[in-house]
Design an enzyme around this catalytic site. Sequence first.
Site, PDB file in Angstrom:
ATOM      1  N   ASP A   1       7.701  -1.212   2.006  1.00  0.00           N
ATOM      2  CA  ASP A   1       6.742  -1.460   0.919  1.00  0.00           C
ATOM      3  C   ASP A   1       7.351  -2.273  -0.218  1.00  0.00           C
ATOM      4  O   ASP A   1       6.658  -3.021  -0.899  1.00  0.00           O
ATOM      5  CB  ASP A   1       6.177  -0.136   0.390  1.00  0.00           C
ATOM      6  CG  ASP A   1       5.178   0.485   1.350  1.00  0.00           C
ATOM      7  OD1 ASP A   1       4.886  -0.161   2.383  1.00  0.00           O
ATOM      8  OD2 ASP A   1       4.719   1.614   1.090  1.00  0.00           O
TER       9      ASP A   1
ATOM     10  N   HIS B   1      -1.611  -0.782   1.156  1.00  0.00           N
ATOM     11  CA  HIS B   1      -1.701  -1.225   2.549  1.00  0.00           C
ATOM     12  C   HIS B   1      -3.133  -1.555   2.947  1.00  0.00           C
ATOM     13  O   HIS B   1      -4.089  -0.997   2.396  1.00  0.00           O
ATOM     14  CB  HIS B   1      -1.191  -0.123   3.489  1.00  0.00           C
ATOM     15  CG  HIS B   1       0.228   0.250   3.240  1.00  0.00           C
ATOM     16  ND1 HIS B   1       0.763   1.454   3.647  1.00  0.00           N
ATOM     17  CD2 HIS B   1       1.234  -0.399   2.622  1.00  0.00           C
ATOM     18  CE1 HIS B   1       2.035   1.529   3.297  1.00  0.00           C
ATOM     19  NE2 HIS B   1       2.353   0.415   2.666  1.00  0.00           N
TER      20      HIS B   1
ATOM     21  N   LYS C   1     -11.528   4.156   5.220  1.00  0.00           N
ATOM     22  CA  LYS C   1     -10.743   5.407   5.208  1.00  0.00           C
ATOM     23  C   LYS C   1     -11.451   6.465   4.376  1.00  0.00           C
ATOM     24  O   LYS C   1     -11.852   6.203   3.241  1.00  0.00           O
ATOM     25  CB  LYS C   1      -9.343   5.143   4.627  1.00  0.00           C
ATOM     26  CG  LYS C   1      -8.510   4.183   5.463  1.00  0.00           C
ATOM     27  CD  LYS C   1      -7.283   3.701   4.742  1.00  0.00           C
ATOM     28  CE  LYS C   1      -6.596   2.585   5.522  1.00  0.00           C
ATOM     29  NZ  LYS C   1      -5.554   1.916   4.735  1.00  0.00           N
TER      30      LYS C   1
ATOM     31  N   TYR D   1      -6.452  11.587   6.429  1.00  0.00           N
ATOM     32  CA  TYR D   1      -7.556  10.641   6.336  1.00  0.00           C
ATOM     33  C   TYR D   1      -8.062  10.193   7.710  1.00  0.00           C
ATOM     34  O   TYR D   1      -7.316  10.148   8.675  1.00  0.00           O
ATOM     35  CB  TYR D   1      -7.179   9.413   5.498  1.00  0.00           C
ATOM     36  CG  TYR D   1      -5.917   8.688   5.865  1.00  0.00           C
ATOM     37  CD1 TYR D   1      -4.668   9.249   5.631  1.00  0.00           C
ATOM     38  CD2 TYR D   1      -5.956   7.407   6.400  1.00  0.00           C
ATOM     39  CE1 TYR D   1      -3.494   8.581   5.943  1.00  0.00           C
ATOM     40  CE2 TYR D   1      -4.788   6.719   6.709  1.00  0.00           C
ATOM     41  CZ  TYR D   1      -3.566   7.306   6.477  1.00  0.00           C
ATOM     42  OH  TYR D   1      -2.403   6.632   6.781  1.00  0.00           O
TER      43      TYR D   1
HETATM   44  C1  LIG Z   1      -0.269   3.848   9.597  1.00  0.00           C
HETATM   45  C2  LIG Z   1       0.347   4.203  10.916  1.00  0.00           C
HETATM   46  C3  LIG Z   1       1.718   4.242  11.080  1.00  0.00           C
HETATM   47  N1  LIG Z   1       2.250   4.578  12.300  1.00  0.00           N
HETATM   48  C4  LIG Z   1       3.708   4.634  12.405  1.00  0.00           C
HETATM   49  C5  LIG Z   1       4.412   3.349  12.023  1.00  0.00           C
HETATM   50  C6  LIG Z   1       5.693   3.823  11.386  1.00  0.00           C
HETATM   51  O1  LIG Z   1       6.715   3.936  12.362  1.00  0.00           O
HETATM   52  C7  LIG Z   1       5.373   5.222  10.849  1.00  0.00           C
HETATM   53  C8  LIG Z   1       5.198   5.262   9.347  1.00  0.00           C
HETATM   54  O2  LIG Z   1       4.271   4.241   9.025  1.00  0.00           O
HETATM   55  P1  LIG Z   1       4.107   3.769   7.542  1.00  0.00           P
HETATM   56  O3  LIG Z   1       5.438   3.758   6.837  1.00  0.00           O
HETATM   57  O4  LIG Z   1       3.288   2.497   7.557  1.00  0.00           O
HETATM   58  O5  LIG Z   1       3.228   4.980   6.919  1.00  0.00           O
HETATM   59  P2  LIG Z   1       2.498   4.919   5.491  1.00  0.00           P
HETATM   60  O6  LIG Z   1       3.347   4.253   4.466  1.00  0.00           O
HETATM   61  O7  LIG Z   1       2.010   6.287   5.223  1.00  0.00           O
HETATM   62  O8  LIG Z   1       1.253   3.962   5.766  1.00  0.00           O
HETATM   63  C9  LIG Z   1      -0.064   4.335   5.433  1.00  0.00           C
HETATM   64  O9  LIG Z   1      -0.103   4.389   4.039  1.00  0.00           O
HETATM   65  C10 LIG Z   1      -1.232   3.929   3.354  1.00  0.00           C
HETATM   66  C11 LIG Z   1      -1.490   4.852   2.189  1.00  0.00           C
HETATM   67  C12 LIG Z   1      -2.449   3.661   4.131  1.00  0.00           C
HETATM   68  O10 LIG Z   1      -3.564   3.659   3.623  1.00  0.00           O
HETATM   69  C13 LIG Z   1      -2.309   3.255   5.535  1.00  0.00           C
HETATM   70  O11 LIG Z   1      -3.193   4.024   6.336  1.00  0.00           O
HETATM   71  C14 LIG Z   1      -0.966   3.333   6.108  1.00  0.00           C
HETATM   72  O12 LIG Z   1      -0.407   2.043   5.982  1.00  0.00           O
HETATM   73  O13 LIG Z   1       4.149   5.613  11.492  1.00  0.00           O
HETATM   74  C15 LIG Z   1       1.470   4.882  13.387  1.00  0.00           C
HETATM   75  O14 LIG Z   1       1.981   5.182  14.483  1.00  0.00           O
HETATM   76  N2  LIG Z   1       0.100   4.836  13.246  1.00  0.00           N
HETATM   77  C16 LIG Z   1      -0.499   4.504  12.057  1.00  0.00           C
HETATM   78  O15 LIG Z   1      -1.752   4.495  11.975  1.00  0.00           O
END
Ligand SMILES: Cc1cn([C@H]2C[C@H](O)[C@@H](COP(=O)(O)OP(=O)(O)O[C@H]3O[C@H](C)C(=O)[C@H](O)[C@H]3O)O2)c(=O)[nH]c1=O
Length: 181
Positions: A166, A61, A71, A130
């Site tokens: 993803d 991401h 980060k 992070y």
């Molecule tokens: C990233 C983020 C997400 N969200 C909400 C949006 C979705 O409803 C839920 C899960 O989000 P997501 O599936 O994108 O979470 P990750 O897959 O852990 O995403 C992260 O994973 C990789 C490793 C990264 O480096 C990024 O910081 C980030 O993209 O949290 C928020 O409310 N705020 C945020 O800053």
Amino acid sequence: MQVRETAISGLIELIPRVFEDERGHFFESYNKTLFTSLGLPMEFVQDNQSFSVKGVLRGLHMQNAPFAQGKLVRVITGQVLDVAVDLRPDSPTFGQYETFLLDAKLANMAYIPEGFGHGFVALADSVFSYKCTNVYNKAAESGIIWNDPDLNIDWGITNPIVSEKDIELKTLREVFPDVVV
Ligand SMILES: Cc1cn([C@H]2C[C@H](O)[C@@H](COP(=O)(O)OP(=O)(O)O[C@H]3O[C@H](C)C(=O)[C@H](O)[C@H]3O)O2)c(=O)[nH]c1=O
């Protein structure tokens, strides 16, 4: 705090001094004065935390400018293989990546600059924490599919648990059609 530079400019590992005694241990996970003295003056404006069961892969991401995020990543419990990919189009190391074995017992961290793709695979049930240099902006979200053939990242796992979001991520060539890979 030990700093280990990598082959990619700006991408570093940080190993804090851990104070152990009969109660357990203590370490500073962030200290602005110290970071500034280490040439890391960035301002962090958002902290994130996620829990991943063993086998989960999150990433790769990034957020597009002007919402690109630097980060400072670490593991509070468990162990992950963390991957940072240089996706800065003008960088001589574009498309190159580094891996970091982040382990709660080692308390090691990585600083991943703005313009990098980031992801990790949980090698155990893990709490990942992070600090970010910019706030979340859903419209600015981008990324590269975890098993991109050009990046050819060795995640050390064949069948990770990947979110539906993803799984739909594009390839490096689709996201950067004008950059020679
Ligand atoms: C990233 C983020 C997400 N969200 C909400 C949006 C979705 O409803 C839920 C899960 O989000 P997501 O599936 O994108 O979470 P990750 O897959 O852990 O995403 C992260 O994973 C990789 C490793 C990264 O480096 C990024 O910081 C980030 O993209 O949290 C928020 O409310 N705020 C945020 O800053």
